[in-house]
Structures are given as structure tokens and as C-alpha cells.
Design a protein around this motif. Structure first.
Motif, PDB file in Angstrom:
ATOM      1  N   MET A   1       0.678  -1.184   0.139  1.00  0.00           N
ATOM      2  CA  MET A   1      -0.093   0.084  -0.041  1.00  0.00           C
ATOM      3  C   MET A   1       0.868   1.379   0.134  1.00  0.00           C
ATOM      4  O   MET A   1       1.887   1.288   0.799  1.00  0.00           O
ATOM      5  N   GLU A   2       0.412   2.087  -1.069  1.00  0.00           N
ATOM      6  CA  GLU A   2       1.186   3.341  -0.982  1.00  0.00           C
ATOM      7  C   GLU A   2       0.805   4.401  -0.121  1.00  0.00           C
ATOM      8  O   GLU A   2      -0.412   4.233   0.336  1.00  0.00           O
ATOM      9  N   SER A   3       1.469   5.502   0.238  1.00  0.00           N
ATOM     10  CA  SER A   3       0.991   6.617   1.142  1.00  0.00           C
ATOM     11  C   SER A   3       0.336   7.773   0.435  1.00  0.00           C
ATOM     12  O   SER A   3       0.658   7.969  -0.565  1.00  0.00           O
ATOM     13  N   ILE A   4      -0.586   8.350   1.419  1.00  0.00           N
ATOM     14  CA  ILE A   4      -1.185   9.574   0.838  1.00  0.00           C
ATOM     15  C   ILE A   4      -0.547  10.866   1.555  1.00  0.00           C
ATOM     16  O   ILE A   4      -0.454  10.878   2.701  1.00  0.00           O
ATOM     17  N   SER A   5      -0.239  11.787   0.825  1.00  0.00           N
ATOM     18  CA  SER A   5       0.251  13.144   1.448  1.00  0.00           C
ATOM     19  C   SER A   5      -0.966  13.860   2.322  1.00  0.00           C
ATOM     20  O   SER A   5      -1.927  13.646   2.140  1.00  0.00           O
ATOM     21  N   VAL A   6      -0.576  14.597   3.499  1.00  0.00           N
ATOM     22  CA  VAL A   6      -1.225  15.050   4.438  1.00  0.00           C
ATOM     23  C   VAL A   6      -2.017  16.061   3.784  1.00  0.00           C
ATOM     24  O   VAL A   6      -3.153  16.349   3.822  1.00  0.00           O
ATOM     25  N   PHE A   7      -1.369  16.569   2.630  1.00  0.00           N
ATOM     26  CA  PHE A   7      -2.226  17.893   1.787  1.00  0.00           C
ATOM     27  C   PHE A   7      -3.076  17.243   0.714  1.00  0.00           C
ATOM     28  O   PHE A   7      -3.774  18.049  -0.041  1.00  0.00           O
ATOM     29  N   GLU A   8      -3.426  15.928   0.637  1.00  0.00           N
ATOM     30  CA  GLU A   8      -4.610  15.494  -0.110  1.00  0.00           C
ATOM     31  C   GLU A   8      -5.582  15.352   0.668  1.00  0.00           C
ATOM     32  O   GLU A   8      -6.747  14.948   0.358  1.00  0.00           O
ATOM     33  N   ILE A   9      -5.313  15.450   2.038  1.00  0.00           N
ATOM     34  CA  ILE A   9      -6.543  15.216   3.266  1.00  0.00           C
ATOM     35  C   ILE A   9      -6.994  16.617   3.551  1.00  0.00           C
ATOM     36  O   ILE A   9      -8.291  17.049   3.636  1.00  0.00           O
ATOM     37  N   ILE A  10      -6.080  17.676   3.785  1.00  0.00           N
ATOM     38  CA  ILE A  10      -6.405  18.813   4.030  1.00  0.00           C
ATOM     39  C   ILE A  10      -5.841  19.930   3.101  1.00  0.00           C
ATOM     40  O   ILE A  10      -4.853  19.911   2.502  1.00  0.00           O
ATOM     41  N   LYS A  11      -6.807  20.472   2.320  1.00  0.00           N
ATOM     42  CA  LYS A  11      -6.544  21.304   0.899  1.00  0.00           C
ATOM     43  C   LYS A  11      -7.485  22.133   0.711  1.00  0.00           C
ATOM     44  O   LYS A  11      -8.431  22.258   1.366  1.00  0.00           O
ATOM     45  N   VAL A  12      -7.292  23.080  -0.279  1.00  0.00           N
ATOM     46  CA  VAL A  12      -8.301  24.309  -0.666  1.00  0.00           C
ATOM     47  C   VAL A  12      -9.303  23.467  -1.518  1.00  0.00           C
ATOM     48  O   VAL A  12      -9.146  22.555  -2.320  1.00  0.00           O
ATOM     49  N   GLY A  13     -10.687  23.935  -1.152  1.00  0.00           N
ATOM     50  CA  GLY A  13     -11.937  23.280  -1.732  1.00  0.00           C
ATOM     51  C   GLY A  13     -13.001  24.228  -1.897  1.00  0.00           C
ATOM     52  O   GLY A  13     -12.799  25.676  -1.569  1.00  0.00           O
ATOM     53  N   ILE A  14     -14.129  24.050  -2.567  1.00  0.00           N
ATOM     54  CA  ILE A  14     -15.171  24.894  -2.614  1.00  0.00           C
ATOM     55  C   ILE A  14     -16.426  24.119  -2.010  1.00  0.00           C
ATOM     56  O   ILE A  14     -16.551  22.915  -2.210  1.00  0.00           O
ATOM     57  N   GLY A  15     -17.305  24.972  -1.640  1.00  0.00           N
ATOM     58  CA  GLY A  15     -18.531  24.308  -1.003  1.00  0.00           C
ATOM     59  C   GLY A  15     -19.583  24.102  -2.094  1.00  0.00           C
ATOM     60  O   GLY A  15     -19.559  24.594  -3.078  1.00  0.00           O
ATOM     61  N   PRO A  16     -20.517  23.294  -1.905  1.00  0.00           N
ATOM     62  CA  PRO A  16     -20.954  22.980  -0.359  1.00  0.00           C
ATOM     63  C   PRO A  16     -20.493  21.572   0.075  1.00  0.00           C
ATOM     64  O   PRO A  16     -20.657  21.077   1.268  1.00  0.00           O
ATOM     65  N   SER A  17     -20.001  20.801  -0.956  1.00  0.00           N
ATOM     66  CA  SER A  17     -19.726  19.306  -0.518  1.00  0.00           C
ATOM     67  C   SER A  17     -18.428  18.786  -1.226  1.00  0.00           C
ATOM     68  O   SER A  17     -18.300  18.931  -2.531  1.00  0.00           O
ATOM     69  N   SER A  18     -17.457  18.017  -0.695  1.00  0.00           N
ATOM     70  CA  SER A  18     -16.383  17.485  -1.195  1.00  0.00           C
ATOM     71  C   SER A  18     -17.016  16.352  -2.105  1.00  0.00           C
ATOM     72  O   SER A  18     -16.366  16.279  -3.201  1.00  0.00           O
ATOM     73  N   SER A  19     -17.776  15.552  -1.488  1.00  0.00           N
ATOM     74  CA  SER A  19     -18.220  14.356  -2.533  1.00  0.00           C
ATOM     75  C   SER A  19     -19.150  14.633  -3.543  1.00  0.00           C
ATOM     76  O   SER A  19     -19.136  14.218  -4.591  1.00  0.00           O
ATOM     77  N   HIS A  20     -19.889  15.524  -3.248  1.00  0.00           N
ATOM     78  CA  HIS A  20     -21.037  16.013  -4.327  1.00  0.00           C
ATOM     79  C   HIS A  20     -20.867  17.182  -4.917  1.00  0.00           C
ATOM     80  O   HIS A  20     -21.433  17.146  -6.012  1.00  0.00           O
ATOM     81  N   THR A  21     -19.764  18.077  -4.634  1.00  0.00           N
ATOM     82  CA  THR A  21     -19.414  19.382  -5.520  1.00  0.00           C
ATOM     83  C   THR A  21     -17.997  19.100  -5.899  1.00  0.00           C
ATOM     84  O   THR A  21     -17.908  18.970  -7.330  1.00  0.00           O
ATOM     85  N   MET A  22     -17.218  18.716  -5.262  1.00  0.00           N
ATOM     86  CA  MET A  22     -15.910  18.657  -5.690  1.00  0.00           C
ATOM     87  C   MET A  22     -15.414  17.427  -6.489  1.00  0.00           C
ATOM     88  O   MET A  22     -14.680  17.527  -7.565  1.00  0.00           O
ATOM     89  N   GLY A  23     -15.879  16.408  -5.948  1.00  0.00           N
ATOM     90  CA  GLY A  23     -16.011  15.104  -6.901  1.00  0.00           C
ATOM     91  C   GLY A  23     -16.265  15.011  -8.086  1.00  0.00           C
ATOM     92  O   GLY A  23     -15.649  14.870  -9.273  1.00  0.00           O
ATOM     93  N   PRO A  24     -17.461  15.402  -8.245  1.00  0.00           N
ATOM     94  CA  PRO A  24     -18.191  15.421  -9.760  1.00  0.00           C
ATOM     95  C   PRO A  24     -17.349  16.738 -10.726  1.00  0.00           C
ATOM     96  O   PRO A  24     -17.089  16.246 -11.695  1.00  0.00           O
ATOM     97  N   TRP A  25     -16.926  17.532  -9.943  1.00  0.00           N
ATOM     98  CA  TRP A  25     -16.045  18.789 -10.560  1.00  0.00           C
ATOM     99  C   TRP A  25     -14.725  18.092 -11.301  1.00  0.00           C
ATOM    100  O   TRP A  25     -14.553  18.385 -12.444  1.00  0.00           O
ATOM    101  N   ASN A  26     -14.227  17.383 -10.357  1.00  0.00           N
ATOM    102  CA  ASN A  26     -12.742  16.867 -10.700  1.00  0.00           C
ATOM    103  C   ASN A  26     -13.034  15.515 -11.737  1.00  0.00           C
ATOM    104  O   ASN A  26     -12.526  15.457 -12.608  1.00  0.00           O
ATOM    105  N   ALA A  27     -14.143  15.049 -11.803  1.00  0.00           N
ATOM    106  CA  ALA A  27     -14.765  14.106 -12.703  1.00  0.00           C
ATOM    107  C   ALA A  27     -14.876  14.694 -14.238  1.00  0.00           C
ATOM    108  O   ALA A  27     -14.166  14.261 -15.051  1.00  0.00           O
ATOM    109  N   ALA A  28     -15.510  15.670 -14.027  1.00  0.00           N
ATOM    110  CA  ALA A  28     -15.732  16.589 -15.417  1.00  0.00           C
ATOM    111  C   ALA A  28     -14.379  16.844 -15.947  1.00  0.00           C
ATOM    112  O   ALA A  28     -14.225  16.658 -17.423  1.00  0.00           O
TER     113      ALA A  28
END
Length: 472
Positions: A1-28
Motif C-alpha cells: 500500500m502506498e502513502s497519501i500526503s497530508v495535503f491530499e486530506i487537508i486542501k483548498v476546496g469549494i462548498g458545499p460538498s467535497s463528495s457531491h461538488t468537488m468530486g463531480p467537478w474533478n470527474a468532469a
């Protein structure tokens, strides 16, 4: 198993939801890159996107549709002027066109090219979506994506965060790994171990710079939140409360900028009651910004983005542990604890309920606070365990599919629990603890798997049903 940087967990985002806003935005954005792999944007005739499961059921309230349209338009959520979002979306809907990646205007009819399918879920993950491009020559490109929490996306073939993973010198995939590496290196502070591992991504100086940048973003977000009055968008008519609480706590004191305001905080009344109110004010401020498509720090998700800012601000205003070094070490430890939950359980409310968001963020904050207040490595893990232990089983039941009720207040509660967990751990002997951090993470995952889907960010159970509100 490889490691994840702490800055993948704590990072700049936009509201209102990481799963429902940022995730679909990243997918697009990912789909645009996929188009460019074998074709050109100019060759695209039409684009379709269909959201399923939790993404569809709470999509309007979470801005999932907005994220999809803006992501396909080539907008970046880290850079977009958030005050222009409504205007940009209205232009797409009124013109029935979308400027794909800013390169080609194509037909785009909301409800035809973008669909929220509430009747079906994809098997791989509750937060599923399918993008399809039709090219001028009749060829088609179809790709499924899944928003797996914290803004991370996956396909059935790969997780997006794997692109940012690497093998560190002293990998820490669970609490036992932390203990083993601490003993091996003879270190006294977990943050020193994390500094070494983060060098797999960047220099120590760059790590410190990134942490202090995040701290600056946290302060600015809180400051914006405590200076905005009014009603949150979405239709629930939720009144912003942080500004009123800030004004009441400061009394007749006047400030002109963030520096003046911060100095007033440092010299504020430090009674127990006032400190509790301030912690709540900080958390409310962040999550009111999040609920209104503001720029926030995702930690580890948007729905829980107020906990770590509130606890970190508490430490810098109301404790003796005020320094850049303490800010950096707080964030490093908090972020590392977040990686343990992501790798061994989930940080997605659609998978695990609110325990996966507020519970994880509270555990992260408790660990970070214990670290800078002089806790031993054992006490740091104990603090995280205590915080999560008292969030086990927490459901995700947002009224109207909005990250407002009960989400905003839960951040205040999660922050207070984190501070309490840190104080308990600092006065305890971790060698006598009956439950370890690894065990509570396992329990959290088992609880998530046993939880009824109605309580996993679908707005089909709990408060979302008990309170009769028309869909927003």
C-alpha cells in the motif's frame, strides 16, 4: 500500500460538498482530459452526464449539477470567482449551450444532457456518474466515475488519489505503523515522523510553506464567515449566525481588517463560556461559507470543514501554544490521522454516514491539538480514538439535501468534542487504554457497512424525513 500526503486530506476546496461538488467537478475535468487523449475538443458534437444514487438524490442541494456543468466548461474550483458561479450557470441554462473546456460551444439542455437519476445506483459506489461524449464522426467515449469522499474520484479501474500516492521511507498505514516507526527512529513527536515522510513529495521548507498557506486560508475563511449576514441559499431559509455571535462576543470593539480582528481575538475574554462560544463561532463561520459555495479548506471533507479550523484557531487564540511551528505540526498530525481513516475505512458520508465526516474531522483535530499541547505519541492516538468513539453511528441526514441542517451545527459539536478528547488524553495513560485507534477505525468501518442506506447522505431518513421540507 502506498502513502497519501497530508495535503491530499487537508486542501483548498469549494462548498458545499467535497463528495457531491468537488468530486463531480474533478470527474468532469478528468473526462475533458480523457477526451484529449485520443481526440480534440473541437471534434466533440455533444456531451452527456448522468448522476446516480446519492449524487442524484441530494444533487440539487449539494450543487452536483452545477459542478458538472462548470467542470465541463473548463472552470477550476480553486480559481473560479465564487461570486460569479450563479451567473455562469444561468448562462448555460438560458442559452441551452455549454462552452466545452472554453474551446467549443455545443448544445447542452439541462434535463437532457445532464440528468439526476434518483431511481438507480451504480454498483461500485453510491456516488456514481457516467460521462459520454459523441464526436462529429459518430464515435462515442463513455467513462464512469465515482466520488469516494474528500473530493477524490475513482473509476472501476483506478482511484484518482493513486496519482498522488508514493512509497514513503516510513509508511504509516495504521496506528501500529506509527508506533513501530517512532520506536525505530527514536522520535518523540509524531509530526517529526510525518515531516520525514512528506519529503517524498516536497522539501521540508515547502511542507511548512504549504501548511502556513492553509492556515492563512483558514483565517480568511473564518473572517469572511463572521462578517456576512443574511440567509443561506437553497430554500431552507437558514439564517447565518456566525456574524451575530462574533458581534455579540466583541461587544463595542471595532475592527477594519482581518489583522485588527485577529488581535481582538487574542485579547478577548478567556472565560470558559466565552471560549466555547468562540469555538462555535469559528466552526459556524466556515460552514456557512461552505453552504454558500464559498472557498474553504476541505478537512477531510467539506461537510466537516469547520472542525479543524475551529480547533486550530482555538489553539492559536486561547492557548499558550501559539507559533507557526505549532500550526504546522497540528496540520501534519491531523492530516496523517485522516489518511488512516481513508485507507482503512472511509471519509465518504455516502459510504459511512456522518461519522465518516464529522467523526473523522474531530479525530483529526483532537490528534493535532494533543500533539502541539505536548502529548506523547500514545496520547495523540488516544485523543483521536476518543473523538471518533463518540461519533460512531452518526447518520448523514441533511434536510433538503443541503449541507445546512444539521451539518453546520455538527461542526461546532465536533470541534468541542475534539478539544475535550485532547484534554482527556493529555491526562491519561495511553498504555492502559482498552480501545486503540486502529480498533475504533475498524469499528467505524463495520458500523458504516451495517448502516441503512437511508442514513448515508440520501436525505431519505432521519431529520431529512422527520422535518417536512419541499425538495430544494
Amino acid at each position: 500500500m502506498e502513502s497519501i500526503s497530508v495535503f491530499e486530506i487537508i486542501k483548498v476546496g469549494i462548498g458545499p460538498s467535497s463528495s457531491h461538488t468537488m468530486g463531480p467537478w474533478n470527474a468532469a475535468e478528468s473526462f475533458i482530459r480523457k477526451i484529449k487523449t485520443d481526440h480534440q475538443v473541437q471534434e466533440v458534437k455533444e456531451v452527456f452526464v448522468e448522476f446516480f444514487g446519492s449524487l442524484a438524490k441530494t444533487g440539487i442541494g449539494h450543487g452536483t449539477d452545477i459542478a458538472g456543468m462548470l467542470g465541463l466548461s473548463g472552470e477550476n474550483f480553486k480559481e473560479i470567482d465564487t461570486s460569479k458561479i450563479d451567473e455562469k450557470v444561468a448562462a448555460i441554462k438560458s442559452s441551452d449551450t455549454l462552452n466545452l473546456n472554453g474551446e467549443k460551444v455545443i448544445p447542452f439542455i439541462y434535463g437532457h444532457h445532464l440528468i439526476l437519476n434518483k431511481q438507480k445506483s451504480l454498483d461500485f459506489h453510491p456516488n456514481g456518474m457516467i460521462f459520454k461524449a459523441i464526436f462529429e464522426n459518430g464515435e462515442e467515449l463513455i467513462q464512469d466515475y465515482y466520488s469516494i469522499g474528500g473530493g477524490f474520484i475513482a473509476t472501476q479501474e483506478a482511484n484518482s488519489y493513486e496519482n498522488h500516492c508514493t512509497r514513503t521511507l516510513y509508511p504509516c498505514h495504521n496506528g501500529k505503523d506509527i508506533d513501530k516507526n517512532m520506536a525505530k527512529l527514536g522520535l518523540d513527536k509524531i509530526s517529526d515522523l510525518i515531516f520525514l515522510n512528506e519529503e517524498s513529495w516536497r522539501s521540508r521548507e515547502e511542507t511548512e510553506k504549504e501548511a502556513l498557506y492553509i492556515w492563512q486560508q483558514i483565517k480568511e475563511c473564518i473572517y469572511k464567515g463572521v462578517n456576512k449576514e443574511g440567509i443561506l441559499p437553497g430554500g431552507l431559509n437558514v439564517t447565518r449566525r456566525a456574524a451575530g455571535l462574533n458581534r455579540k462576543l466583541l461587544g463595542d470593539k471595532i475592527y477594519k481588517n482581518i489583522h485588527d480582528w485577529y488581535q481582538l481575538l487574542i485579547n478577548a475574554d478567556v472565560s470558559f463560556t466565552n471560549i466555547n462560544k468562540w469555538v462555535s463561532c469559528f466552526a459556524l463561520a466556515v460552514n456557512e461559507e461552505n453552504a454558500s459555495f464559498g472557498r474553504i479548506i476541505t478537512a477531510p471533507t467539506n461537510g466537516a470543514s469547520g472542525v479543524i479550523p475551529a480547533v486550530l484557531m482555538y489553539s492559536q487564540v486561547f492557548t499558550d501554544f501559539k507559533s507557526d511551528d505549532n500550526i504546522i505540526r497540528f496540520l501534519l498530525v491531523a492530516g496523517e490521522i485522516g489518511t488512516l481513516f481513508k485507507k482503512n475505512a472511509t471519509i465518504s458520508a455516502a459510504m459511512g454516514g456522518c461519522q465518516a465526516e464529522i467523526g473523522v474531522s474531530s479525530a483529526m483535530a483532537a490528534a493535532g491539538l494533543t500533539e502541539i499541547m505536548g502529548g506523547t505519541p500514545g496520547q495523540v492516538q488516544m485523543a483521536a480514538e476518543i473523538a471518533m468513539e463518540h461519533h460512531l453511528g452518526m447518520t448523514c441526514d441533511p434536510i433538503g439535501g443541503l449541507v445546512q441542517i444539521p451539518c453546520i451545527e455538527r461542526n461546532s459539536m465536533g470541534a468541542i468534542k475534539a478539544i475535550t478528547a485532547a484534554n482527556i488524553a493529555l491526562e491519561s495513560d495511553p498504555t492502559k487504554a482498552r480501545v486503540t485507534l486502529d480498533e475504533v477505525i475498524q469499528s467505524m468501518w463495520e458500523t458504516a457497512q451495517s448502516m441503512n442506506d437511508r442514513f448515508k447522505e440520501t436525505s431519505e431518513g432521519g431529520l431529512a424525513i422527520a422535518v417536512n421540507v419541499a425538495e430544494c
